[in-house]
Design a protein around this motif. Structure first.
Motif, PDB file in Angstrom:
ATOM      1  N   THR A   1      -0.334   9.053  -2.771  1.00 48.30           N
ATOM      2  CA  THR A   1      -0.086   7.665  -2.334  1.00 48.30           C
ATOM      3  C   THR A   1      -0.478   6.708  -3.564  1.00 48.30           C
ATOM      4  O   THR A   1      -0.871   7.017  -4.594  1.00 48.30           O
ATOM      5  CB  THR A   1      -0.206   7.234  -0.976  1.00 48.30           C
ATOM      6  OG1 THR A   1       0.422   5.815  -0.508  1.00 48.30           O
ATOM      7  CG2 THR A   1      -1.556   6.912  -0.526  1.00 48.30           C
ATOM      8  N   GLY A   2      -0.366   5.420  -3.263  1.00 46.69           N
ATOM      9  CA  GLY A   2      -1.018   4.419  -4.072  1.00 46.69           C
ATOM     10  C   GLY A   2      -0.638   3.216  -3.553  1.00 46.69           C
ATOM     11  O   GLY A   2      -0.361   2.794  -2.280  1.00 46.69           O
ATOM     12  N   VAL A   3      -0.881   2.133  -4.464  1.00 47.59           N
ATOM     13  CA  VAL A   3      -0.349   0.706  -4.312  1.00 47.59           C
ATOM     14  C   VAL A   3       0.339   0.160  -5.487  1.00 47.59           C
ATOM     15  O   VAL A   3       0.491   0.670  -6.358  1.00 47.59           O
ATOM     16  CB  VAL A   3      -1.767  -0.234  -4.260  1.00 47.59           C
ATOM     17  CG1 VAL A   3      -2.729   0.331  -3.132  1.00 47.59           C
ATOM     18  CG2 VAL A   3      -2.674  -0.106  -5.669  1.00 47.59           C
ATOM     19  N   THR A   4       1.163  -0.877  -5.049  1.00 45.88           N
ATOM     20  CA  THR A   4       2.145  -1.152  -6.029  1.00 45.88           C
ATOM     21  C   THR A   4       2.100  -2.955  -5.981  1.00 45.88           C
ATOM     22  O   THR A   4       2.213  -3.523  -4.796  1.00 45.88           O
ATOM     23  CB  THR A   4       3.785  -1.092  -5.722  1.00 45.88           C
ATOM     24  OG1 THR A   4       3.703   0.314  -5.906  1.00 45.88           O
ATOM     25  CG2 THR A   4       4.584  -1.310  -6.701  1.00 45.88           C
ATOM     26  N   SER A   5       2.128  -3.716  -7.073  1.00 39.43           N
ATOM     27  CA  SER A   5       2.280  -4.943  -7.086  1.00 39.43           C
ATOM     28  C   SER A   5       3.528  -5.147  -7.456  1.00 39.43           C
ATOM     29  O   SER A   5       4.160  -4.758  -8.313  1.00 39.43           O
ATOM     30  CB  SER A   5       1.233  -5.750  -8.039  1.00 39.43           C
ATOM     31  OG  SER A   5       1.506  -5.280  -9.179  1.00 39.43           O
TER      32      SER A   5
ATOM     33  N   ALA B   1       0.541  -1.244  -0.027  1.00 42.69           N
ATOM     34  CA  ALA B   1       0.006   0.053  -0.079  1.00 42.69           C
ATOM     35  C   ALA B   1       0.718   1.205   0.058  1.00 42.69           C
ATOM     36  O   ALA B   1       0.614   2.142   0.990  1.00 42.69           O
ATOM     37  CB  ALA B   1      -0.957   0.037   1.146  1.00 42.69           C
ATOM     38  N   SER B   2       1.982   1.340  -1.165  1.00 44.63           N
ATOM     39  CA  SER B   2       2.605   2.538  -1.385  1.00 44.63           C
ATOM     40  C   SER B   2       2.890   2.776  -2.716  1.00 44.63           C
ATOM     41  O   SER B   2       2.867   1.645  -3.413  1.00 44.63           O
ATOM     42  CB  SER B   2       3.796   2.639  -0.229  1.00 44.63           C
ATOM     43  OG  SER B   2       4.736   1.864  -0.767  1.00 44.63           O
TER      44      SER B   2
ATOM     45  N   SER C   1      -7.283  -3.906  -5.042  1.00 45.20           N
ATOM     46  CA  SER C   1      -8.136  -4.978  -5.545  1.00 45.20           C
ATOM     47  C   SER C   1      -7.943  -4.992  -7.126  1.00 45.20           C
ATOM     48  O   SER C   1      -8.020  -5.967  -7.715  1.00 45.20           O
ATOM     49  CB  SER C   1      -9.712  -4.827  -5.203  1.00 45.20           C
ATOM     50  OG  SER C   1      -9.614  -5.261  -3.774  1.00 45.20           O
ATOM     51  N   GLU C   2      -8.344  -3.669  -7.493  1.00 48.79           N
ATOM     52  CA  GLU C   2      -8.014  -3.662  -8.882  1.00 48.79           C
ATOM     53  C   GLU C   2      -6.763  -4.036  -9.768  1.00 48.79           C
ATOM     54  O   GLU C   2      -6.553  -4.421 -10.696  1.00 48.79           O
ATOM     55  CB  GLU C   2      -8.525  -2.158  -9.504  1.00 48.79           C
ATOM     56  CG  GLU C   2      -9.816  -1.681  -9.084  1.00 48.79           C
ATOM     57  CD  GLU C   2      -9.865  -0.059  -9.348  1.00 48.79           C
ATOM     58  OE1 GLU C   2      -9.025   0.776  -9.934  1.00 48.79           O
ATOM     59  OE2 GLU C   2     -10.994   0.569  -8.726  1.00 48.79           O
ATOM     60  N   THR C   3      -5.853  -3.246  -8.627  1.00 43.50           N
ATOM     61  CA  THR C   3      -4.272  -3.552  -9.025  1.00 43.50           C
ATOM     62  C   THR C   3      -4.257  -5.152  -9.428  1.00 43.50           C
ATOM     63  O   THR C   3      -3.525  -5.516 -10.186  1.00 43.50           O
ATOM     64  CB  THR C   3      -3.263  -2.889  -8.305  1.00 43.50           C
ATOM     65  OG1 THR C   3      -3.655  -1.344  -8.333  1.00 43.50           O
ATOM     66  CG2 THR C   3      -1.911  -2.856  -8.544  1.00 43.50           C
ATOM     67  N   VAL C   4      -4.533  -5.845  -8.203  1.00 45.26           N
ATOM     68  CA  VAL C   4      -4.082  -7.364  -8.170  1.00 45.26           C
ATOM     69  C   VAL C   4      -4.692  -7.878  -9.386  1.00 45.26           C
ATOM     70  O   VAL C   4      -4.172  -8.973  -9.987  1.00 45.26           O
ATOM     71  CB  VAL C   4      -4.647  -7.813  -6.714  1.00 45.26           C
ATOM     72  CG1 VAL C   4      -4.664  -9.474  -6.788  1.00 45.26           C
ATOM     73  CG2 VAL C   4      -3.657  -7.403  -5.675  1.00 45.26           C
ATOM     74  N   LEU C   5      -6.068  -7.521  -9.669  1.00 44.84           N
ATOM     75  CA  LEU C   5      -6.870  -8.339 -10.565  1.00 44.84           C
ATOM     76  C   LEU C   5      -6.190  -7.930 -12.230  1.00 44.84           C
ATOM     77  O   LEU C   5      -5.847  -8.865 -12.591  1.00 44.84           O
ATOM     78  CB  LEU C   5      -8.074  -7.651 -10.619  1.00 44.84           C
ATOM     79  CG  LEU C   5      -9.255  -8.389 -11.638  1.00 44.84           C
ATOM     80  CD1 LEU C   5      -9.309  -9.894 -11.179  1.00 44.84           C
ATOM     81  CD2 LEU C   5     -10.698  -7.557 -11.511  1.00 44.84           C
TER      82      LEU C   5
ATOM     83  N   MET D   1       8.736  -4.262  -9.736  1.00 44.83           N
ATOM     84  CA  MET D   1       7.717  -4.081  -9.814  1.00 44.83           C
ATOM     85  C   MET D   1       6.877  -4.362 -11.066  1.00 44.83           C
ATOM     86  O   MET D   1       7.529  -4.442 -12.231  1.00 44.83           O
ATOM     87  CB  MET D   1       7.622  -2.475  -9.681  1.00 44.83           C
ATOM     88  CG  MET D   1       7.952  -1.947  -8.435  1.00 44.83           C
ATOM     89  SD  MET D   1       7.981  -0.140  -7.972  1.00 44.83           S
ATOM     90  CE  MET D   1       9.201   0.399  -9.421  1.00 44.83           C
ATOM     91  N   ILE D   2       5.398  -4.642 -10.624  1.00 46.51           N
ATOM     92  CA  ILE D   2       4.892  -5.257 -11.920  1.00 46.51           C
ATOM     93  C   ILE D   2       3.573  -3.986 -12.404  1.00 46.51           C
ATOM     94  O   ILE D   2       3.643  -3.322 -13.416  1.00 46.51           O
ATOM     95  CB  ILE D   2       4.024  -6.176 -11.581  1.00 46.51           C
ATOM     96  CG1 ILE D   2       4.995  -7.432 -10.934  1.00 46.51           C
ATOM     97  CG2 ILE D   2       3.078  -6.916 -12.989  1.00 46.51           C
ATOM     98  CD1 ILE D   2       4.036  -8.818 -10.265  1.00 46.51           C
ATOM     99  N   LEU D   3       3.024  -3.448 -11.430  1.00 52.91           N
ATOM    100  CA  LEU D   3       2.091  -2.410 -11.489  1.00 52.91           C
ATOM    101  C   LEU D   3       1.878  -1.497 -10.341  1.00 52.91           C
ATOM    102  O   LEU D   3       2.028  -1.940  -9.325  1.00 52.91           O
ATOM    103  CB  LEU D   3       0.590  -2.947 -11.602  1.00 52.91           C
ATOM    104  CG  LEU D   3      -0.085  -3.358 -13.314  1.00 52.91           C
ATOM    105  CD1 LEU D   3      -1.222  -4.006 -13.123  1.00 52.91           C
ATOM    106  CD2 LEU D   3       0.219  -2.394 -14.074  1.00 52.91           C
ATOM    107  N   SER D   4       1.638  -0.169 -10.594  1.00 50.33           N
ATOM    108  CA  SER D   4       1.261   0.794  -9.277  1.00 50.33           C
ATOM    109  C   SER D   4       0.029   1.577 -10.108  1.00 50.33           C
ATOM    110  O   SER D   4       0.027   2.029 -11.329  1.00 50.33           O
ATOM    111  CB  SER D   4       2.554   1.551  -8.941  1.00 50.33           C
ATOM    112  OG  SER D   4       3.083   2.454 -10.092  1.00 50.33           O
ATOM    113  N   LYS D   5      -0.528   2.044  -8.982  1.00 43.86           N
ATOM    114  CA  LYS D   5      -1.656   2.907  -9.231  1.00 43.86           C
ATOM    115  C   LYS D   5      -1.748   4.102  -8.117  1.00 43.86           C
ATOM    116  O   LYS D   5      -1.389   3.665  -7.170  1.00 43.86           O
ATOM    117  CB  LYS D   5      -2.919   2.242  -9.139  1.00 43.86           C
ATOM    118  CG  LYS D   5      -3.195   1.240 -10.284  1.00 43.86           C
ATOM    119  CD  LYS D   5      -4.588   0.660 -10.472  1.00 43.86           C
ATOM    120  CE  LYS D   5      -4.888  -0.190 -11.667  1.00 43.86           C
ATOM    121  NZ  LYS D   5      -5.220   0.544 -12.826  1.00 43.86           N
TER     122      LYS D   5
END
Length: 315
Positions: A133-137, A110-111, A175-179, A149-153
């Motif tokens: 801020t945002g999220v990163t997979s 969650a950053s 949830s959107e990012t993981v999907l 890193m794969i995706l960040s939003k």
């Protein structure tokens, strides 16, 4: 395209939102791993994690290892025959675990990595006064939150937003990012970016009693950010002293007005319905707080049963 067989690892409510999205999008969840049950609260009643509750409700295969390196757990994990592991708000994994599935193990943090690696990224982003801020997979490696890193939003942080409010928004964004991450991995289109090794990145240190205490010598804005960054859990706290009485008080909500005044820093003043505490550059209005042995209250509710003298001060 290889059909995904997923093992999900997580513990708190934040992880449940992600797990629910994976489940509702009909991915094959072959196992769920969460923390062992443990005593909680005043009565030390044994409680289960939020992820366990969800897994039981959906009748998902559940593992609760105490030792992630034990031969028994590793054999059971291998028998699930997963080709991908998804980790959200769980503990650090040994290499033998994160390297097990063919397609790897990815984490949702969650950053906006590499900023705020660590245990409490939502809290520290607000405490430090960040505006976004945002999220990163990312694929897990042998260090904490440092993998490719794969995706960040990204999302904005509201001026008065609390950690609890941001938590809920990031859960949906996560949830959107993981999907999307699952879809990229499944279609073999995941492109990774290595994180920079910058010594100046901010860290999301684990929260403890010391770093949750209000320092009244700080600016009012800094104190305000600490309060909202720790609300509703674990909550910023302070000592309030009034004559011979002293209380350890949690502060959940406040607002700050910058103004010139001649009051002593920490001095408490009240009206019939309002509580103010002086900072070096203004007044902090306390809107929600909790005294020892009492429930969380609004300021006017507390003032119905307690009054402060002219000597009352926050320390």
């Amino acid at each position: 395209m290889e059909k995904l067989r997923i093992v999900f690892m997580g513990t708190p409510d934040f992880a449940v939102g992600i797990l629910d999205t994976i489940y509702k999008n009909n991915y094959d969840i072959v196992g769920v791993i969460t923390a062992p049950d443990k005593p909680a609260g005043r009565g030390q009643k044994v409680s289960m994690s939020a992820v366990k509750e969800y897994a039981l409700e959906k009748n998902l295969r559940l593992l609760q290892p105490t030792n992630l390196k034990s031969e028994e757990f590793l054999a059971e994990l291998k028998s699930l025959d997963a080709n991908l592991q998804v980790v959200v708000a769980f503990r650090m994994l040994p290499e033998v675990v994160w390297k097990m599935p063919k397609l790897g193990t990815f984490n949702l943090h969650a950053s906006l990595l590499p900023e705020y690696r660590g245990a409490a990224p939502i809290n520290w982003a607000i405490i430090n006064g960040e505006t976004k801020t945002g999220v990163t997979s990312f694929f897990i490696d042998d260090k904490i939150d440092t993998g490719a890193m794969i995706l960040s939003k990204e999302t904005e942080i509201g001026t008065n937003e609390t950690a609890g409010e941001l938590h809920d928004r990031l859960m949906h964004l996560g949830s959107e990012t993981v999907l999307e991450t699952l879809q990229l991995i499944e279609s073999e289109k995941a492109i990774t970016t290595l994180q920079e090794n910058n010594p100046d990145v901010k860290t999301a240190y684990k929260l403890n009693k010391e770093n949750c205490k209000i320092d009244w010598l700080q600016s009012g804005k800094t104190i305000f950010n600490l309060i909202r960054g720790l609300s509703p859990y674990p909550a910023a706290w302070t000592f309030i002293k009034d004559g011979e009485q002293e209380w350890n008080v949690k502060v959940y909500l406040a607002s700050f007005e910058e103004k010139v005044h001649s009051e002593t820093i920490g001095k408490i003043t009240t009206t019939k319905k309002e509580i103010f505490i002086a900072t070096k550059d203004g007044l902090l209005k306390i809107e929600s707080l909790q005294f020892p042995g009492k429930k969380r209250m609004l300021a006017h509710e507390l003032l119905n049963g307690i009054s402060f003298s002219e000597n009352a001060i926050a320390l």
